[in-house]
Design a protein around this motif. Structure first.
Motif, PDB file in Angstrom:
ATOM      1  N   SER A 198       0.744  -1.235  -0.082  1.00  0.00           N
ATOM      2  CA  SER A 198       0.064   0.056   0.233  1.00  0.00           C
ATOM      3  C   SER A 198       0.685   1.277  -0.143  1.00  0.00           C
ATOM      4  O   SER A 198       2.153   1.268   0.875  1.00  0.00           O
ATOM      5  CB  SER A 198      -1.018   0.602   1.018  1.00  0.00           C
ATOM      6  OG  SER A 198      -1.854  -0.694   1.243  1.00  0.00           O
ATOM      7  N   ARG A 201      -7.374  -1.658  -0.526  1.00  0.00           N
ATOM      8  CA  ARG A 201      -6.112  -2.806  -0.399  1.00  0.00           C
ATOM      9  C   ARG A 201      -7.543  -3.885   0.562  1.00  0.00           C
ATOM     10  O   ARG A 201      -7.667  -4.761   0.632  1.00  0.00           O
ATOM     11  CB  ARG A 201      -5.298  -2.503   0.001  1.00  0.00           C
ATOM     12  CG  ARG A 201      -4.842  -4.009   0.455  1.00  0.00           C
ATOM     13  CD  ARG A 201      -3.363  -3.992   0.733  1.00  0.00           C
ATOM     14  NE  ARG A 201      -2.273  -4.754   0.903  1.00  0.00           N
ATOM     15  CZ  ARG A 201      -1.292  -4.832   1.576  1.00  0.00           C
ATOM     16  NH1 ARG A 201      -0.810  -3.487   1.498  1.00  0.00           N
ATOM     17  NH2 ARG A 201      -0.600  -5.920   1.788  1.00  0.00           N
ATOM     18  N   PRO A 253      -4.549   1.725   0.507  1.00  0.00           N
ATOM     19  CA  PRO A 253      -5.249   1.251   2.293  1.00  0.00           C
ATOM     20  C   PRO A 253      -6.606   1.271   2.052  1.00  0.00           C
ATOM     21  O   PRO A 253      -6.778  -0.251   2.405  1.00  0.00           O
ATOM     22  CB  PRO A 253      -4.777   2.170   3.283  1.00  0.00           C
ATOM     23  CG  PRO A 253      -4.271   2.772   2.899  1.00  0.00           C
ATOM     24  CD  PRO A 253      -4.282   3.036   1.728  1.00  0.00           C
TER      25      PRO A 253
END
Length: 139
Positions: free
Chosen positions: A65, A119, A116
């Motif tokens: 990330s 993800r 993030p």
């Protein structure tokens, strides 16, 4: 956010523009370059999933990330340039324009770079863990 209708790895792994390396030494050198580059660019929560013997698409999948779209795009661009300079081949890159999820298919190593939130939504680590407790963390 861009939603993909099929897994990116499946589309890119069959790409005629990316030639897999001839040996495992090249695959390991490429994997090391990817990990080192992401580490130098301060990638967050870098995970490496070994695929050799489990999937024919690559030997390694690396997931990491960035803190923002800008960092994700920067990491992807630098990594692509390093792969071209070191190995003499241009990896296929998808998603660089929005940089929410960038996929770099370098043949023996597939790299997913995320913001993030994106993800956690796709949770590729769980999908590719092959029933193992957890993938190998490298950061």
């Amino acid at each position: 956010m861009h939603r993909f209708s099929e897994p990116l790895g499946a589309t890119l792994a069959a790409s005629p523009n990316v030639t897999p390396s001839p040996g495992t030494e090249d695959a390991e050198a490429l994997h090391k370059l990817v990990i080192d580059s992401l580490d130098a660019d301060q990638a967050v929560e870098t995970v490496s999933i070994p695929l050799a013997g489990k999937s024919s698409i690559a030997d390694h999948m690396v997931i990491a990330s960035g803190r923002s779209s800008r960092q994700v795009a920067s990491m992807a661009s630098k990594l692509s340039e390093k792969i071209k300079a070191e190995f003499g081949r241009s990896p296929r890159v998808e998603g660089l324009q929005t940089a929410d999820w960038v996929l770099i298919d370098a043949g023996d190593v597939i790299v997913h770079l995320f913001r993030p939130e994106v993800r956690s939504f796709y949770n590729l680590e769980r999908m590719w863990s092959f029933g193992e407790e957890s993938p190998t963390g490298t950061a």
